[in-house]
Design an enzyme around this catalytic site. Structure first.
Site, short mmCIF file in Angstrom:
data_model
loop_
_atom_site.label_atom_id
_atom_site.label_comp_id
_atom_site.label_asym_id
_atom_site.label_seq_id
_atom_site.Cartn_x
_atom_site.Cartn_y
_atom_site.Cartn_z
N LYS A 182 0.82 -1.22 0.00
CA LYS A 182 0.00 0.00 0.00
C LYS A 182 0.85 1.27 0.00
O LYS A 182 0.58 2.19 -0.75
CB LYS A 182 -0.90 0.06 1.24
CG LYS A 182 -1.99 -0.97 1.31
CD LYS A 182 -2.94 -0.67 2.47
CE LYS A 182 -2.29 -0.73 3.84
NZ LYS A 182 -1.81 -2.06 4.24
N ARG B 158 -0.64 -9.03 13.08
CA ARG B 158 -1.11 -7.91 12.25
C ARG B 158 -2.06 -8.40 11.16
O ARG B 158 -3.05 -7.75 10.85
CB ARG B 158 0.08 -7.17 11.62
CG ARG B 158 0.86 -6.33 12.63
CD ARG B 158 2.17 -5.86 12.05
NE ARG B 158 1.99 -4.84 11.03
CZ ARG B 158 2.80 -4.67 10.00
NH1 ARG B 158 3.85 -5.45 9.84
NH2 ARG B 158 2.56 -3.72 9.13
N ARG C 281 12.61 -4.43 11.29
CA ARG C 281 11.65 -3.52 11.91
C ARG C 281 11.14 -4.14 13.21
O ARG C 281 10.95 -5.34 13.29
CB ARG C 281 10.45 -3.33 10.97
CG ARG C 281 10.50 -2.05 10.18
CD ARG C 281 9.39 -1.97 9.15
NE ARG C 281 8.05 -2.05 9.74
CZ ARG C 281 6.95 -1.73 9.06
NH1 ARG C 281 7.03 -1.31 7.81
NH2 ARG C 281 5.76 -1.82 9.61
N ARG D 96 11.63 -9.73 4.74
CA ARG D 96 11.98 -8.33 5.00
C ARG D 96 12.44 -8.15 6.44
O ARG D 96 13.35 -7.39 6.74
CB ARG D 96 10.77 -7.43 4.72
CG ARG D 96 11.09 -5.95 4.82
CD ARG D 96 9.89 -5.09 4.50
NE ARG D 96 8.96 -5.01 5.60
CZ ARG D 96 7.83 -4.31 5.58
NH1 ARG D 96 7.49 -3.65 4.49
NH2 ARG D 96 7.03 -4.26 6.61
N ARG E 124 -9.19 1.96 9.65
CA ARG E 124 -8.95 0.54 9.90
C ARG E 124 -10.00 -0.06 10.82
O ARG E 124 -9.99 -1.28 11.04
CB ARG E 124 -7.59 0.36 10.58
CG ARG E 124 -6.43 0.13 9.61
CD ARG E 124 -5.16 0.20 10.43
NE ARG E 124 -4.12 -0.68 10.00
CZ ARG E 124 -2.96 -0.25 9.48
NH1 ARG E 124 -2.73 1.02 9.28
NH2 ARG E 124 -2.03 -1.11 9.15
#
Ligand code: AMP
Length: 191
Positions: A13, A144, A133, A127, A88
């Site tokens: 996104k 998530r 992260r 990733r 959301r």
């Protein structure tokens, strides 16, 4: 021009939002980016948001709604915006409706990026290994996706009923996906 981009975490996104926003000369507003900037600067908002982000949970609606309200009141967003990662929750959908109606406008389109859930999780795990992260551990990645499926995916039906959704296959090369988005918006929105 008032656009939303929706889709599961990791569907791309943010990347697509930047290209689309640039094309229409509107700001791409990512709530995730704003939260991350606040976390980085150690602001009270960042300190509050971090607890939720690190667990893969949503930051409370009151906090998120206020932040978006402030951001879309800024001069660069008066003529339009592309929201990435907001709304959301149902409360956020209602809040956004109020904010947009207050300005005498309406939403023009909702881009829905579709993607294969398993492939996304694989991609996010890769990733996580390279970028590290804080919200990219395997448990958090899975949480998530769960929170998205429970709280956010059902909201797409609201916009579908309003005739605003443009479902676009988000898998493949970045520029192919961007082109699909433009093709899908073509005719609805004059550029
Ligand atoms: P993102 O970069 O959009 O995936 O957002 C990263 C994290 O920020 C999310 O996992 C949430 O913890 C938080 N966040 C971003 N946008 C929202 C939102 N609209 N409502 C609640 N929490 C959000």
């Amino acid at each position: 021009m008032r656009l939303l981009i929706m889709g599961p975490p990791g569907a791309g996104k943010g990347t697509q939002a930047k290209y689309v926003a640039e094309h229409f000369k509107i700001p791409a507003i990512s709530t995730g980016d704003i939260f991350r900037a606040n976390v980085g600067q150690g602001t009270p908002l960042g300190i509050e948001a971090k607890r939720y982000m690190d667990a893969g949970e949503y930051v409370p609606d009151e906090v998120t709604n206020l932040m978006v309200r402030d951001r879309i009141d800024e001069p660069d967003a008066v003529a339009g915006f592309l929201l990435d990662g907001y709304p959301r929750t149902l409360a956020q959908v209602e809040e956004l409706d109020g904010m947009v109606a207050f300005t005498g406008h309406s939403l023009d389109a909702v881009i829905v990026l579709t993607a294969d859930r398993d492939e996304i999780v694989e991609r996010l795990l890769r990733r996580a290994q390279t970028e590290g992260r804080a919200d990219d551990t395997e448990d958090v990645i899975r949480r998530r996706q769960e929170v998205y499926a429970e709280e956010t995916e059902p909201l797409i039906a609201i916009y579908r009923e309003r005739g605003l959704t443009h479902e676009v296959d988000g898998m493949g090369e970045v520029d192919q996906v961007t082109q699909r988005i433009f093709d899908s918006l073509n005719g609805v929105i004059e550029s």
